[in-house]
Design a protein around this motif. Structure first.
Motif, short mmCIF file in Angstrom:
data_model
loop_
_atom_site.label_atom_id
_atom_site.label_comp_id
_atom_site.label_asym_id
_atom_site.label_seq_id
_atom_site.Cartn_x
_atom_site.Cartn_y
_atom_site.Cartn_z
N VAL A 143 0.85 -1.19 0.00
CA VAL A 143 0.00 0.00 0.00
C VAL A 143 0.89 1.24 0.00
CG1 VAL A 143 -1.97 -1.11 1.14
CG2 VAL A 143 -0.15 -0.10 2.53
N PRO A 144 0.40 2.40 -0.53
CA PRO A 144 1.26 3.58 -0.65
C PRO A 144 1.38 4.39 0.63
CG PRO A 144 -0.86 4.03 -1.61
CD PRO A 144 -0.90 2.58 -1.22
N ILE A 145 0.83 3.92 1.74
CA ILE A 145 0.96 4.65 3.00
C ILE A 145 1.86 3.85 3.93
CG2 ILE A 145 -1.30 5.77 2.81
CD1 ILE A 145 -2.39 3.71 4.77
N GLY A 162 6.58 2.20 22.58
CA GLY A 162 6.89 2.99 21.40
C GLY A 162 8.05 2.50 20.57
N ARG A 163 8.73 1.42 20.94
CA ARG A 163 9.84 0.93 20.13
C ARG A 163 9.28 0.26 18.88
NH1 ARG A 163 12.30 -3.94 20.12
NH2 ARG A 163 11.15 -4.54 21.98
N ILE A 164 9.88 0.61 17.73
CA ILE A 164 9.35 0.13 16.45
C ILE A 164 9.76 -1.33 16.25
CG2 ILE A 164 9.40 0.43 13.94
CD1 ILE A 164 9.95 3.38 14.39
N LEU A 165 8.75 -2.17 15.98
CA LEU A 165 8.97 -3.59 15.73
C LEU A 165 9.08 -3.87 14.24
CD1 LEU A 165 6.44 -5.09 18.31
CD2 LEU A 165 8.92 -4.96 18.54
N ASP A 166 8.25 -3.21 13.45
CA ASP A 166 8.27 -3.50 12.01
C ASP A 166 7.67 -2.32 11.26
OD1 ASP A 166 8.75 -4.82 9.69
OD2 ASP A 166 7.11 -6.28 9.91
N VAL A 167 8.11 -2.08 10.03
CA VAL A 167 7.58 -1.05 9.14
C VAL A 167 7.56 -1.59 7.73
CG1 VAL A 167 8.42 0.89 10.54
CG2 VAL A 167 9.87 -0.05 8.75
N ASN A 168 6.79 -0.97 6.87
CA ASN A 168 6.83 -1.34 5.46
C ASN A 168 7.75 -0.39 4.70
OD1 ASN A 168 5.31 0.96 5.38
ND2 ASN A 168 3.68 0.12 4.06
N GLU A 169 8.00 -0.71 3.44
CA GLU A 169 8.94 0.10 2.64
C GLU A 169 8.39 1.50 2.38
OE1 GLU A 169 12.01 -0.43 1.69
OE2 GLU A 169 12.01 -2.36 2.76
N ALA A 170 7.08 1.65 2.31
CA ALA A 170 6.49 2.97 2.07
C ALA A 170 6.82 3.94 3.20
CB ALA A 170 4.97 2.85 1.91
N MET A 171 6.86 3.41 4.44
CA MET A 171 7.18 4.28 5.57
C MET A 171 8.66 4.65 5.55
SD MET A 171 6.22 3.82 9.55
CE MET A 171 6.91 4.88 10.83
N VAL A 172 9.51 3.68 5.17
CA VAL A 172 10.95 3.98 5.05
C VAL A 172 11.16 5.09 4.02
CG1 VAL A 172 13.22 3.04 4.41
CG2 VAL A 172 11.61 1.63 5.72
N HIS A 173 10.46 4.97 2.89
CA HIS A 173 10.59 5.96 1.82
C HIS A 173 10.02 7.32 2.27
CE1 HIS A 173 10.73 7.65 -2.19
NE2 HIS A 173 9.45 7.96 -2.08
N GLU A 175 16.40 -1.28 8.40
CA GLU A 175 17.09 -1.61 9.63
C GLU A 175 17.39 -0.35 10.46
OE1 GLU A 175 17.76 -2.83 6.69
OE2 GLU A 175 17.05 -4.89 7.09
N THR A 176 17.77 0.72 9.79
CA THR A 176 18.06 1.96 10.52
C THR A 176 16.81 2.50 11.20
OG1 THR A 176 19.76 2.50 8.88
CG2 THR A 176 19.01 4.30 10.32
N LEU A 177 15.67 2.42 10.49
CA LEU A 177 14.41 2.93 11.06
C LEU A 177 13.96 2.07 12.23
CD1 LEU A 177 12.08 4.91 11.04
CD2 LEU A 177 11.02 3.58 9.20
N LEU A 178 14.24 0.74 12.20
CA LEU A 178 13.80 -0.14 13.28
C LEU A 178 14.55 0.13 14.58
CD1 LEU A 178 13.39 -3.57 11.41
CD2 LEU A 178 11.59 -2.03 12.24
N GLN A 179 15.63 0.87 14.50
CA GLN A 179 16.36 1.23 15.70
C GLN A 179 15.74 2.43 16.43
OE1 GLN A 179 20.48 1.82 14.62
NE2 GLN A 179 20.62 -0.17 13.55
#
Length: 541
Positions: free
Chosen positions: A1-3, A12-23, A31-35
């Motif tokens: 999805v585009p969001i 509040g520690r991030i466990l997982d994100v999709n590529e759209a959020m990284v972008h 990996e950097t964002l998951l930190q």
């Protein structure tokens, strides 16, 4: 999805994100964002507190509009929507959420708010009143200028605006897009206030053809007064030109009559009977000459002998004179500021002003009353409104002459300064008194205003510029002396033949010789051709 999609722990520690959020957040990789902690992404401390508060709530879903800081330091607006995922005991296991970039929408909203604020600021500061009405004539918006006008035109607050002053609102709507329409207060017949209004209709859609209108209001009272004042000045200037021409010709006629009467009076064999005739001729001629002087005063053609003068001692002398002149049933009052008020005036003409106004007041109070003369300083500043149109800034003497007499009818006020206009009986005045006052004031670079109400009284206010000089100079009164000639040659220049002949005869009787010319060109020829020294040139200026 585009969001952007994310999952976080309850703290509040991030466990997982999709590529759209990284972008979206411009991180180099997942990996950097998951930190990071999701709380650290929020720009505002208040937003971080709001996120923490969600941990204690039992609601399954929360929604926030937040500002996020991206990896490169730039900021975006995002809509953060998350839900709490709980175990069988109801404890939160984690949060699942989504982030959608709404920066463009927020910037558009902010721009719209700025435009609305700017528009509201402009409308609030407009000198004209702006009213927005809906289709049922309810007031949706009124700027301060409109509210001020409404307070003057509408007697009391109304749920629906049906009447503006003396004009139904339907009339304005039917004439939408037409020029300004004059409006006056409905119930205040004695009010001099005048307003103008125009309407702009707001077209509706297919379901409703009319959704309201915009009404623009403006107070034109001062503008109308200025126009009336200017028209009166132009009319008086035209009459003044005519009066000046009449006075000049009339003066020539009376000069010949007076001069010949004086010559006849010198006849030693004149009988007492003819002496009386000559006296009557002189008296009537002098009376006519006084009318001429009044017309010249009105037309601003009279010759002034001005001097710096402290007005207060002069007013006190006039006060004593009026005390002896006015009837006992008129109470005379003199009010003044205890300071020097130096003006540059012709004392004789200034006295004429006061005497004319005082005698007019006397005639307006046959049963007695109060006459008040007041002198004070008026300072007109650059940015403040002057009491009279076109009146420049500076220090002014404000001379007020107020009576409690019969008053002047409203329809007569615009004409009271015109020559020969009078409301008195046939034998009680020529109608030149106030016109003379007007002309003298104008010739002194001054202004004159009048207000009156029938049965209450009349107030004249004269404004004369205060001189920059600090001390007044009192000149001695001129003394009249008849000079006898010893054969000196006088060149007389006068275009009116009877006046020229009379002048020459009077001068010759006084021991002078004369040369006479009808115009300047002939006079220059006589001057060049004369073999005898010309001692004096007497010219009709």
């Amino acid at each position: 999805v585009p969001i952007g999609l994310y999952r976080t722990t309850p703290d509040g520690r991030i466990l997982d994100v999709n590529e759209a959020m990284v972008h979206m957040l411009r991180y180099p990789d997942k990996e950097t964002l998951l930190q990071e902690s999701v709380i650290n992404l929020y720009v505002s401390a208040n937003t971080r507190d709001d996120w923490k508060n969600q941990l204690s709530l039992r609601d399954e879903i929360y929604r926030l509009e937040v500002r996020l800081r991206r990896y490169d330091g730039t900021e975006i607006w995002a809509e953060d929507v998350a839900r709490a995922v709980r175990d069988e005991q109801g404890d939160i296991l984690f949060y699942d959420g989504s982030l959608q970039d709404i920066t463009d929408r927020k910037e558009a909203e902010e721009a719209l708010k700025r435009r609305e604020y700017e528009l509201q600021t402009i409308i609030s500061h407009l000198p004209e009143g702006v009213l927005l009405l809906d289709g049922d004539h309810h007031i949706v918006m009124a700027n301060p200028a409109a509210q001020k006008v409404l307070n003057l035109l509408v007697n009391e607050a109304q749920p629906k605006l049906e009447l503006l002053g003396d004009t139904p609102l339907e009339v304005l709507e039917n004439e939408a897009g037409q020029p300004w329409k004059e409006i006056k207060p409905a119930d205040d017949k004695g009010s001099e206030m005048v307003f103008e209004a125009t309407a702009v209709s707001l077209p509706g859609d297919a379901e409703k053809s009319h959704i309201g209108c915009i009404i623009v209001l403006r107070d034109v009272t001062e503008e109308r007064q200025r126009q009336q004042y200017q028209a009166a000045q132009e009319r008086l200037a035209t009459v003044g030109q005519m009066a000046a021409g009449i006075a000049h010709d009339f003066n020539n006629i009376m000069a010949a009559v007076v001069l010949y009467a004086q010559l006849i009076r010198r006849t030693e064999t004149l009988s007492p009977r003819y002496q009386r005739y000559i006296t009557t001729i002189e008296e009537q001629a002098n009376r006519a000459a006084e009318l001429t002087r009044q017309m010249l005063d009105f037309s601003r053609r009279s010759v002034l002998s001005r001097q710096e003068m402290d007005i207060l001692p002069f007013l006190k002398e006039i006060y004593k004179l009026l005390e002896r002149t006015l009837p006992e049933n008129i109470n005379l009052h003199l009010e003044y500021d205890e300071e020097k008020l130096i003006i540059n005036v012709d004392p004789t003409r200034f006295q004429q002003i006061l005497m004319n106004l005082a005698l007019n007041a006397r005639d307006a109070m046959p049963q007695g009353g109060d006459l008040t003369i007041k002198a004070s300083r008026l300072v007109v500043k650059q940015q403040t409104a002057a009491p009279m149109p076109n009146m420049p800034p500076g220090n002014w003497l404000m001379l007020t002459v107020q009576d409690t007499g019969q008053g002047i009818p409203e329809d007569h006020l615009p004409r009271i300064f015109e020559p020969f206009f009078t409301t008195k009986g046939p034998d009680r005045g020529t109608g030149l008194g106030l016109s003379q006052v007007y002309g003298i004031v104008k010739q002194h670079e001054g202004y004159i205003d009048v207000s009156s109400k029938v049965g209450v009284g009349t107030t004249f206010i004269i404004y004369l510029p205060i001189s920059e000089f600090q001390e007044s100079i009192l000149l001695p009164a001129p003394t009249q002396k008849m000079f006898e000639g010893h054969g000196e040659l006088i060149l007389v220049i006068e275009d009116n033949v009877p006046a020229r002949l009379a002048l020459c005869e009077v001068l010759e009787n006084a021991g002078y010789k004369t040369l006479a010319a009808g115009n300047g060109r002939d006079a220059l020829t006589l001057f060049d051709e004369s073999t005898q020294k010309i001692s004096l040139v007497l010219s009709d200026l």
